[in-house]
Design a protein around this motif. Structure first.
Motif, mmCIF file in Angstrom:
data_model
loop_
_atom_site.group_PDB
_atom_site.id
_atom_site.type_symbol
_atom_site.label_atom_id
_atom_site.label_comp_id
_atom_site.label_asym_id
_atom_site.label_seq_id
_atom_site.Cartn_x
_atom_site.Cartn_y
_atom_site.Cartn_z
ATOM 1 N N GLN A 125 0.812 -1.211 0.000
ATOM 2 C CA GLN A 125 0.000 0.000 0.000
ATOM 3 C C GLN A 125 0.851 1.269 0.000
ATOM 4 N N SER A 198 2.707 -8.218 -2.906
ATOM 5 C CA SER A 198 1.470 -8.363 -2.130
ATOM 6 C C SER A 198 1.758 -8.365 -0.632
ATOM 7 N N SER A 222 -6.712 -6.955 -12.210
ATOM 8 C CA SER A 222 -6.077 -5.634 -12.198
ATOM 9 C C SER A 222 -7.161 -4.571 -12.287
ATOM 10 N N THR A 223 -7.140 -3.631 -11.349
ATOM 11 C CA THR A 223 -8.140 -2.570 -11.306
ATOM 12 C C THR A 223 -7.428 -1.227 -11.311
ATOM 13 N N THR A 310 -4.544 5.199 -9.382
ATOM 14 C CA THR A 310 -4.444 4.068 -8.464
ATOM 15 C C THR A 310 -4.418 2.759 -9.238
ATOM 16 N N ARG A 312 -4.827 -1.559 -8.341
ATOM 17 C CA ARG A 312 -5.087 -2.633 -7.386
ATOM 18 C C ARG A 312 -4.892 -3.962 -8.104
ATOM 19 N N GLU A 314 -4.928 -8.208 -7.423
ATOM 20 C CA GLU A 314 -5.396 -9.183 -6.436
ATOM 21 C C GLU A 314 -5.709 -10.506 -7.117
ATOM 22 N N SER A 322 -9.682 -13.553 -1.031
ATOM 23 C CA SER A 322 -8.357 -13.087 -1.433
ATOM 24 C C SER A 322 -7.284 -13.999 -0.844
ATOM 25 N N ALA A 326 -4.304 -7.631 -1.297
ATOM 26 C CA ALA A 326 -4.219 -6.835 -2.522
ATOM 27 C C ALA A 326 -3.038 -5.868 -2.495
ATOM 28 N N ASP A 328 -2.390 -2.359 -3.500
ATOM 29 C CA ASP A 328 -3.340 -1.249 -3.675
ATOM 30 C C ASP A 328 -2.562 0.057 -3.534
ATOM 31 N N GLN A 329 -2.181 0.641 -4.663
ATOM 32 C CA GLN A 329 -1.207 1.727 -4.649
ATOM 33 C C GLN A 329 -1.670 2.962 -5.410
ATOM 34 N N LYS A 330 -1.026 4.077 -5.105
ATOM 35 C CA LYS A 330 -1.254 5.336 -5.801
ATOM 36 C C LYS A 330 0.065 5.805 -6.410
#
Length: 338
Positions: A125, A198, A222-223, A310, A312, A314, A322, A326, A328-330
């Motif tokens: 994160q 992860s 991938s989101t 961003t 994500r 997972e 899960s 995840a 989950d980055q910016k």
């Protein structure tokens, strides 16, 4: 079992055991302080970690606490080796087709690999810090393994037995820096900044029958900016399995405990619909999306990532839960640059 590394102000963090449902955790203090310590003496330490894992899942661990992925460093915050492959040849085929270049026959017989920086990984994160948007910021959703000691000239089948843990990776790429680097004939360097992993690394048995022949037969999601862009199947189209990737490294040298080996971008082939090629499973990196656009429309239309974007990444098991937590980055600018 499932393992993570909590931030404690040190370079290597503190090893924790995480419950199967990722709800709780317990420090491994008294067994091993760091994941590298556990890997260095795996046969002695891993049964003790497994016992704690069982106790944690039974709800009987005395000092359990709620698991918080935001507290996680990469499972191995720094490693002796990070070697990333390009095991999904479809990805190479797409990128090459977009520039009217054929894939050499040798690519189907011998894995492509590069040696990345392993002294500075990113937590799941943590922000992806980049000096400039002009560098062409891209994510790459991948699977990675952590090895024990694997001897030189190992066979691919033997190499699979050397896999201790699996995790997910975001192998960040700076696409606009790549052409000039490759033109020098010496490979990636500045175009491959710190990689993220992860929250949790898991032993192969946690995957059940999804772990077959050195491949993970599950869907990698991938989101990007809240929109799901990839639901790629990681198993069937992995040209070179992890045993082959490890054996490739071991052709001329030993592979030591704590080596991380990546799969490369998970990629799936197109299907033909009414005479037109479509990619219903999406993509695991923007470069592939741009290659598809070039093949279909003559030019790319999707821009690379901007500050504030961003990503994500997972993977869920067949029960919908899960497995690794995840990434989950910016995307963020370097302090003082903007």
């Amino acid at each position: 079992m499932k393992l993570a590394t909590y931030k404690d102000g040190s370079r290597d963090g503190q090893l924790v055991v995480v419950s199967r449902d990722l709800s709780s955790a317990h420090y491994a203090t008294g067994i091993a302080n760091t994941l590298q310590q556990a890997l260095d003496d795996w046969n002695f330490i891993s049964p003790q970690l497994q016992d704690l894992y069982v106790t944690l899942n039974q709800g009987k661990a005395r000092h359990a606490f709620p698991f918080d992925p935001a507290m996680c460093m990469a499972p191995l915050p720094r490693a002796y080796q990070w070697a990333d492959g390009s095991a999904y040849i479809n990805h190479v085929e797409l990128v090459r087709a977009a520039r009217n270049s054929e894939v050499p026959h040798s690519f189907y017989e011998d894995p492509l690999m590069y040696q990345g920086g392993s002294d500075d990984f990113i937590g799941p994160q943590d922000d992806v810090v980049v000096p400039s948007e002009d560098y062409g910021i891209d994510f790459e959703a991948e699977i990675a393994v952590i090895t024990g000691d694997v001897p030189m000239c190992v066979t691919p089948e033997q190499a699979v037995d050397g896999i201790r843990l699996l995790m997910l990776a975001n192998d960040v790429s700076l696409r606009n820096l790549i052409p000039a680097e490759l033109a020098k004939g010496f490979g990636f360097f500045q175009s491959k900044p710190a990689t993220a992993f992860s929250p949790v690394a898991v032993t192969p048995d946690e995957l059940g029958d999804a772990w077959q022949g050195g491949r993970v037969h599950l869907t990698l999601q991938s989101t990007w900016n809240g929109r799901k862009v990839g639901m790629c199947e990681a198993g069937p189209e992995m040209t070179f399995h992890f045993g082959q990737l490890i054996a490739h490294i071991g052709k001329t040298r030993n592979v030591r405990a704590g080596s991380i080996v990546g799969s490369g971008t998970v990629s799936n082939k197109s299907v033909e619909v009414d005479g037109r090629q479509e990619w219903p499973k999406g993509y695991s990196c923007i470069a592939e999306k741009r290659a598809i656009e070039t093949i279909l429309d003559g030019k790319p239309s999707t821009a690379f990532m901007k500050f504030g974007d961003t990503i994500r990444i997972e993977m869920k098991g067949k029960d919908g839960q899960s497995i690794f937590g995840a990434i989950d980055q910016k995307i963020a600018p370097l302090a003082g640059k903007v």
